[in-house]
Design a protein around this motif. Structure first.
Motif, PDB file in Angstrom:
ATOM      1  N   SER A 195       0.985  60.417  14.421  1.00 31.00           N
ATOM      2  CA  SER A 195       1.055  61.861  14.189  1.00 31.00           C
ATOM      3  C   SER A 195      -0.276  62.474  14.588  1.00 31.00           C
ATOM      4  O   SER A 195      -1.308  61.809  14.621  1.00 31.00           O
ATOM      5  N   LYS A 196      -0.235  63.765  14.878  1.00 34.94           N
ATOM      6  CA  LYS A 196      -1.456  64.434  15.308  1.00 34.94           C
ATOM      7  C   LYS A 196      -2.514  64.366  14.208  1.00 34.94           C
ATOM      8  O   LYS A 196      -3.687  64.107  14.473  1.00 34.94           O
ATOM      9  N   VAL A 224      -6.163  62.801  14.655  1.00 35.10           N
ATOM     10  CA  VAL A 224      -7.388  63.579  14.442  1.00 35.10           C
ATOM     11  C   VAL A 224      -8.290  62.855  13.439  1.00 35.10           C
ATOM     12  O   VAL A 224      -9.489  62.712  13.643  1.00 35.10           O
ATOM     13  N   LEU A 230      -7.289  66.100  21.862  1.00 37.02           N
ATOM     14  CA  LEU A 230      -6.171  66.170  20.916  1.00 37.02           C
ATOM     15  C   LEU A 230      -5.725  67.609  20.668  1.00 37.02           C
ATOM     16  O   LEU A 230      -4.544  67.880  20.487  1.00 37.02           O
ATOM     17  N   GLU A 231      -6.689  68.524  20.688  1.00 37.68           N
ATOM     18  CA  GLU A 231      -6.358  69.933  20.463  1.00 37.68           C
ATOM     19  C   GLU A 231      -5.258  70.398  21.411  1.00 37.68           C
ATOM     20  O   GLU A 231      -4.426  71.215  21.045  1.00 37.68           O
ATOM     21  N   GLU A 259       0.565  68.057  21.652  1.00 37.53           N
ATOM     22  CA  GLU A 259       1.536  68.437  20.629  1.00 37.53           C
ATOM     23  C   GLU A 259       1.847  67.286  19.688  1.00 37.53           C
ATOM     24  O   GLU A 259       1.961  66.133  20.129  1.00 37.53           O
ATOM     25  N   ASP A 260       1.996  67.590  18.460  1.00 34.21           N
ATOM     26  CA  ASP A 260       2.377  66.575  17.475  1.00 34.21           C
ATOM     27  C   ASP A 260       3.700  65.966  17.897  1.00 34.21           C
ATOM     28  O   ASP A 260       4.579  66.648  18.412  1.00 34.21           O
ATOM     29  N   ILE A 269       2.093  62.169  20.654  1.00 29.42           N
ATOM     30  CA  ILE A 269       0.798  61.500  20.759  1.00 29.42           C
ATOM     31  C   ILE A 269       0.944  59.993  20.597  1.00 29.42           C
ATOM     32  O   ILE A 269       1.633  59.505  19.702  1.00 29.42           O
TER      33      ILE A 269
END
Length: 645
Positions: free
Chosen positions: A141-142, A146, A161-162, A165-166, A169
RNA sequence: GCCGAUGUAGCUCAGGGGUAGAGCGUUUCCUUGGUAAGGAAGAGGCCACGGGUUCAAAUCCCGUCAUUGGCUCCA
């Protein structure tokens, strides 16, 4: 039930999910050992990733582009792992595969990293590779991603990562190293048997000079040590062929800082070579209906405002020139086309005048940034083998076809045998980028593709690569040692006829707008000569080479006979000279060999008595004795064959 | 333009705080020979340029210029 369709059309069925590697193992163990990745429904996947539904499958080994890039992408991860272990605290940015290997952009956080460290890194990579660590694909998951990079304190990955999209990844993990990565990767690190760090260079984070400068570490890896050795040998060979080196050694061209950077000075032999190439093309163009024109090296700035070049490329031009009295503003011409448009406009045109093919070896000047200059391939003043074909829209296809014929002939004569034609079309998702009406575009794109097929060209189609003013056809060649170069270009242009309000009177007595085709088979004489030098390693084709024959007298006593031979060869239009130094024959041969003179002829007592010559072919050796005339005719025959259409 | 490396004889390069080095090329002389380097002697350098540090700088430091590997750009 999962049905896997292989490239040969055969279908394999499985009860459950299956990995590409399993499919490969079924086909043969040997194949499975070499599979690096797989193309599943046209998308490259990990060979170890499970396929859950029906799919087409192509197994990728190192022989394929997809296999290579997967291997090198994984190698970039391995490099990163090695760097992290040797230089704790480094921050990693991005690490993609490239045409010959891969790189990783690294922030060394102030730690010194120089070419003396390369070996250490290579050894570490191999040490890690031997562990045969599998590349594990991890969907994450994002938020977790992170968190991971926050803990690792990696600002670059966080910034990447910014933009993601979740749910989309993935991480890849091999051994003790985890990276944000879309993949795919090779099954495990053990495939990497040979690694070489090639070079380092500065590169800005995200290519923006306002950002921090990172260290780009270039590397390459192979499945076998032998392949690395071969690759390094190829680089050595490329160094030997470097046109800058050969240009100096063979006395072809020279750069003087006093004249200015990026402004080549053609020495007599180079000028001779280039002139011969130009004449060769001029003659072909004469046969195919081109008309020569000559235009000045400067043109009123208004000309380029009209053409649109000033607005678009003004920054890449030299600063304008002003007249002392009248306050007029001129530009050193960066393009020949506006001048040619004015020639078109010089008189009212009828459809009977078309196609009008105006050709000029036009020298243009462009301001290239100092760091961009490179030998003859990137200069600030160069001569295009330019021509503009003004034709009716319905003639585009035929005219492009004729240009293709011309280019193919040139390639054949100069032995560029391995090439593809890149067809550059509009980006369908971005129609506003282009000028000219859709109808014309559709017709031109269709025409280019059809004619390329009819001419039997191997083509690749690139969407979105067209110029804003029209579609293009570019020829990409591979030289003798496999490097790719872009050579000739054909571009269809609706823009300039519009901007210059070009017209012709049709058979219907109405005014029509012509289409303009820009084309340059060589591209630029400078660049082309550079590529040719490297392609043939300085051994130019007989018809082109500055000096075709070197006459080598055994001793001074035979200089006068050598002169007789020279005169006779000159009568046959053969370019020759005599080596009159009082050196031994071995020395004269060696020097002529190094100068890459295609034929030497040795004359001594035996020849002077019999009125014969003993020729020797460069790189091959003695050809026995023959009459001078026989040799001259032999040379003429060879040239005829080289130029045969 | 930006970052890194480099800049010593015509070329390829070694050296390195205290007479500037090699090979090749070049010049002159000797040698006149049969298929990839004959011999000898000589000439040739403001060690890129400009500043600084030092008793002393080609060498160390700073700047400039050029070359070069990349980055960005390329009608």
């Amino acid at each position: 039930m999962v049905n896997i369709t292989l490239p040969d059309g055969s279908v394999k069925s499985y009860e459950h999910k299956v990995t590409s590697l399993q499919v490969a193992t079924e086909i043969s163990e040997g194949l499975a050992r070499n599979v690096l990745a797989a193309e599943v429904n046209g998308e490259i996947w990990d060979a170890t990733r499970e396929i859950a539904s029906d799919a087409s499958l192509k197994l990728l080994t190192f022989d394929s582009d997809g296999g290579k890039s997967t291997m090198w992408h994984s190698s970039a991860h391995l490099l990163a792992e090695a760097l992290e272990s040797l230089f704790p605290g480094v921050k990693l940015a991005i690490g993609p595969p490239i045409e010959n290997g891969f790189y990783y952009d690294v922030d060394f956080m102030g730690q010194e990293f120089t070419d003396k460290d390369f070996k250490k890194v290579e050894e570490k990579m191999i040490e890690l590779a031997r562990l045969k660590s599998p590349f594990e694909r991890i969907e994450i998951s994002k938020a977790d991603a992170v968190k991971y990079f926050q803990e690792k304190d990696d600002p670059y990955k966080l910034e990447l990562l910014e933009g993601l999209e979740d749910g989309q990844i993935t991480f890849y993990k091999q051994g003790g190293f985890t990276d944000l990565c879309r993949g795919p990767h090779i099954p495990h690190t053990g495939f990497i048997k040979a690694a070489k760090v090639m070079s380092i260079a500065g590169a800005y984070w995200r290519g923006d000079e306002k950002n921090k400068q990172l260290t780009r570490v270039y590397g390459i890896t192979f499945l076998k040590n032998k392949d690395l050795t071969a690759h390094l040998a190829l680089l050595e060979e490329a160094k030997k062929r470097d046109h800058r080196k050969l240009g100096k050694e063979l006395g072809l061209f020279h750069f003087s800082p006093t004249v200015g950077m990026g402004l080549p000075l053609w020495l007599p032999k180079g000028a001779d070579l280039r002139g011969r190439l130009e004449n060769f093309l001029k003659e072909e163009q004469r046969k195919t209906g081109y008309l020569p024109v000559i235009t000045p090296h400067i043109g009123n700035k208004k000309l380029y405002e009209t053409s649109g070049h000033w607005a678009k490329y003004g920054d890449d031009a030299f600063k304008p020139i002003e007249t002392p009295q009248e306050g007029e503003v001129y530009l050193l011409k960066p393009m020949n086309c506006p001048h040619h448009c004015e020639i078109y406009k010089a008189v009212p045109r009828s459809y009977r005048d078309l196609p009008l093919r105006l050709a000029e070896f036009g020298t243009v000047y462009r301001y290239e940034q100092s760091g961009e200059l490179h030998g003859l391939t990137r200069v600030r003043g160069f001569t295009q083998d330019d021509a503009h074909i003004f034709c009716a829209p319905e003639d585009v296809k035929e005219e492009v076809g004729k240009v293709i014929d011309l280019v193919l002939y040139i390639f054949k004569v100069l032995k560029f045998e391995d090439f593809v034609a890149q067809v550059s079309l509009r980006d369908p998702g971005n129609p506003d980028k282009y000028i000219g009406d859709d109808e014309n575009w559709d017709a031109a794109e269709k025409a280019i593709q059809e004619i390329a097929d009819e001419k039997g060209l191997k083509t690749i189609v690139e969407l979105g690569e067209a110029a804003f003013y029209g579609p293009k056809l570019d020829f990409m060649v591979r030289d003798a040692i496999g490097r790719k170069w872009q050579l000739g270009t054909v571009q269809i242009d609706y823009n300039l006829p519009e901007r210059f309000e070009l017209e012709y009177k049709g058979s219907d007595n109405e005014s029509h707008r012509p289409v303009m085709i820009h084309r340059a088979p060589f591209g630029s004489m400078e660049r082309f000569c550079a590529i040719l030098i490297e392609h043939c390693a300085g051994k130019f084709p007989l018809w082109l080479t500055p000096e075709q024959v070197k006459i080598l007298p055994i001793s001074d006593r035979f200089n006068s006979y050598a002169k007789e031979v020279l005169e006779l060869l000159n009568n046959y239009d053969i370019r020759a000279s005599i080596d009159e130094r009082s050196e031994k024959i071995g020395r004269k041969i060696r020097d002529a060999e190094l100068e890459r003179v295609p034929y030497m002829i040795i004359v001594g007592e035996k020849e002077a008595e019999s009125g014969e010559v003993s020729p020797r072919k460069q790189g091959e050796g003695d050809m026995g004795s023959m009459k001078i005339e026989t040799f001259a005719e032999f040379i003429q025959e060879e040239i005829k064959e080289l130029l045969a259409n």
